[in-house]
Scaffold this motif. Structure first.
Motif, mmCIF file in Angstrom:
data_model
loop_
_atom_site.group_PDB
_atom_site.id
_atom_site.type_symbol
_atom_site.label_atom_id
_atom_site.label_comp_id
_atom_site.label_asym_id
_atom_site.label_seq_id
_atom_site.Cartn_x
_atom_site.Cartn_y
_atom_site.Cartn_z
ATOM 1 N N GLU A 122 -18.916 44.689 32.402
ATOM 2 C CA GLU A 122 -18.486 45.369 31.463
ATOM 3 C C GLU A 122 -16.566 44.977 30.733
ATOM 4 N N ARG A 123 -16.482 45.709 31.581
ATOM 5 C CA ARG A 123 -14.266 46.501 30.963
ATOM 6 C C ARG A 123 -14.439 44.815 31.085
ATOM 7 N N ARG A 124 -13.731 44.325 31.787
ATOM 8 C CA ARG A 124 -13.625 42.835 31.543
ATOM 9 C C ARG A 124 -14.431 41.854 30.469
ATOM 10 N N ALA A 125 -15.607 41.854 29.979
ATOM 11 C CA ALA A 125 -15.770 41.221 28.744
ATOM 12 C C ALA A 125 -15.224 42.302 27.911
ATOM 13 N N ALA A 126 -15.383 43.270 27.961
ATOM 14 C CA ALA A 126 -14.582 43.910 26.347
ATOM 15 C C ALA A 126 -13.115 43.961 26.482
ATOM 16 N N GLU A 127 -11.956 43.523 27.671
ATOM 17 C CA GLU A 127 -10.424 43.242 27.416
ATOM 18 C C GLU A 127 -10.682 41.731 26.692
ATOM 19 N N LEU A 128 -11.674 40.876 27.577
ATOM 20 C CA LEU A 128 -11.435 39.632 26.754
ATOM 21 C C LEU A 128 -12.042 39.233 25.097
ATOM 22 N N GLY A 129 -12.324 40.241 24.954
ATOM 23 C CA GLY A 129 -12.841 40.231 23.209
ATOM 24 C C GLY A 129 -13.820 39.679 23.022
ATOM 25 N N ALA A 130 -15.423 40.000 24.254
ATOM 26 C CA ALA A 130 -15.979 39.834 23.868
ATOM 27 C C ALA A 130 -17.035 40.468 22.824
ATOM 28 N N GLU A 131 -17.632 40.547 22.116
ATOM 29 C CA GLU A 131 -18.898 41.397 21.413
ATOM 30 C C GLU A 131 -20.124 41.988 22.337
ATOM 31 N N TYR A 159 -32.131 32.733 25.236
ATOM 32 C CA TYR A 159 -30.391 31.683 24.512
ATOM 33 C C TYR A 159 -29.999 30.707 24.878
ATOM 34 N N LYS A 160 -30.937 30.132 25.822
ATOM 35 C CA LYS A 160 -30.771 28.989 25.723
ATOM 36 C C LYS A 160 -31.660 28.552 27.224
ATOM 37 N N GLU A 161 -31.697 27.006 27.043
ATOM 38 C CA GLU A 161 -32.660 26.661 28.335
ATOM 39 C C GLU A 161 -32.311 26.810 29.318
ATOM 40 N N ASP A 162 -33.038 27.502 30.416
ATOM 41 C CA ASP A 162 -32.969 27.180 31.521
ATOM 42 C C ASP A 162 -34.869 27.337 31.911
ATOM 43 N N ARG A 163 -35.126 26.037 33.350
ATOM 44 C CA ARG A 163 -36.149 26.675 33.645
ATOM 45 C C ARG A 163 -36.335 27.338 34.582
ATOM 46 N N TYR A 164 -35.743 27.895 34.800
ATOM 47 C CA TYR A 164 -35.733 29.294 36.194
ATOM 48 C C TYR A 164 -36.433 30.238 35.369
ATOM 49 N N ALA A 165 -35.648 30.845 34.404
ATOM 50 C CA ALA A 165 -35.410 31.902 33.427
ATOM 51 C C ALA A 165 -36.562 32.051 32.538
ATOM 52 N N ASP A 166 -37.329 32.980 32.957
ATOM 53 C CA ASP A 166 -38.131 33.496 31.720
ATOM 54 C C ASP A 166 -38.043 35.100 30.813
ATOM 55 N N LEU A 167 -36.685 35.232 31.313
ATOM 56 C CA LEU A 167 -36.198 36.929 30.360
ATOM 57 C C LEU A 167 -35.430 36.763 30.551
ATOM 58 N N PHE A 168 -34.407 37.411 28.791
ATOM 59 C CA PHE A 168 -33.302 36.751 28.849
ATOM 60 C C PHE A 168 -33.219 38.864 27.973
ATOM 61 N N PHE A 169 -31.920 38.978 28.519
ATOM 62 C CA PHE A 169 -30.995 40.104 28.059
ATOM 63 C C PHE A 169 -29.915 40.017 27.456
ATOM 64 N N GLU A 170 -29.477 41.127 26.625
ATOM 65 C CA GLU A 170 -28.383 41.312 25.759
ATOM 66 C C GLU A 170 -27.722 43.007 25.661
ATOM 67 N N LYS A 171 -26.922 42.728 26.136
ATOM 68 C CA LYS A 171 -26.204 44.217 25.811
ATOM 69 C C LYS A 171 -24.741 44.158 24.753
ATOM 70 N N ARG A 172 -25.087 45.395 23.707
ATOM 71 C CA ARG A 172 -23.504 44.878 23.022
ATOM 72 C C ARG A 172 -22.424 45.444 24.198
ATOM 73 N N VAL A 173 -21.278 44.967 23.865
ATOM 74 C CA VAL A 173 -19.540 45.634 24.773
ATOM 75 C C VAL A 173 -19.243 45.971 23.713
ATOM 76 N N MET A 174 -18.692 47.602 24.564
ATOM 77 C CA MET A 174 -18.429 48.955 24.492
ATOM 78 C C MET A 174 -16.665 48.413 24.491
ATOM 79 N N GLY A 175 -16.018 49.356 23.070
ATOM 80 C CA GLY A 175 -14.565 48.534 23.025
ATOM 81 C C GLY A 175 -13.897 47.430 22.348
ATOM 82 N N SER A 176 -14.944 46.349 22.332
ATOM 83 C CA SER A 176 -14.714 44.933 21.703
ATOM 84 C C SER A 176 -14.330 44.969 20.575
ATOM 85 N N GLY A 177 -15.451 46.254 19.841
ATOM 86 C CA GLY A 177 -14.329 45.941 18.413
ATOM 87 C C GLY A 177 -15.390 45.488 17.314
ATOM 88 N N GLY A 178 -16.434 45.240 17.760
ATOM 89 C CA GLY A 178 -17.360 44.782 17.263
ATOM 90 C C GLY A 178 -18.932 45.274 17.368
#
Length: 178
Positions: A122-131, A159-178
């Motif tokens: 999560e820290r690295r995602a924020a450092e890289l500017g991900a929202e 959010y994408k096709e994946d024959r093995y996935a049946d759950l998808f999750f998301e979290k806002r990145v803190m400190g990204s400015g987004g």
């Protein structure tokens, strides 16, 4: 501090960022794939997964993605032994980071490694500017689903096709400015 029952350290974790084809990463990915594939086989009533099937499955995961500048692979260690890993991969032009291959070896589960890895990603995602951070998983991986929910990830539509996935999750990145 050492756990009397297991002899494993319960204190601090050493965390490194390594290439996704390092010896530790390769061993962790193989263990990860073996576990999730065997669960999939069990879920469908299939025979135990063979070593050949494991080799084929591991080969489907390309190396060179979970590396800078568009990704990272974190490895948690105690006493020099690789206990777990978690990666991130920038997608969507860098606005989104995808959480990949979160895995902790059995002897270290319940000792804090997953939390250390999740916070690092999560820290690295924020450092890289991900929202936001996104991930896909399966319902039968109940421990993983519980972990993601505990860390504030909310279920979203695929959010994408994946024959093995049946759950998808998301979290806002803190400190990204987004």
């Amino acid at each position: 501090m050492t756990d009397v029952a297991t002899g494993l350290r319960t204190g601090t974790w050493d965390l490194t960022v390594e290439p996704d084809d390092s010896p530790a990463a390769t061993a962790l990915f193989r263990e990860y794939y073996t576990e999730v594939a065997q669960r999939y086989h069990t879920l469908h009533g299939w025979p135990r997964i063979t070593s050949e099937e494991i080799d084929e499955g591991v080969a489907e995961y390309p190396t060179g993605q979970l590396v800078p500048p568009g990704g990272a692979l974190f490895i948690a260690r105690q006493a020099g032994e690789a206990a777990g890993c978690a990666g991130l991969l920038l997608i969507d032009g860098g606005r989104t980071a995808e959480l990949k291959r979160v895995f902790v070896r059995e002897p270290w589960r319940g000792r804090g490694a997953a939390g250390v890895l999740m916070r690092a990603v999560e820290r690295r995602a924020a450092e890289l500017g991900a929202e936001r951070l996104r991930l896909d998983t399966r319902r039968d991986l109940t421990e993983a689903v519980a972990l993601y929910r505990a860390y504030g990830y909310a279920e979203i539509p695929a959010y994408k096709e994946d024959r093995y996935a049946d759950l998808f999750f998301e979290k806002r990145v803190m400190g990204s400015g987004g």
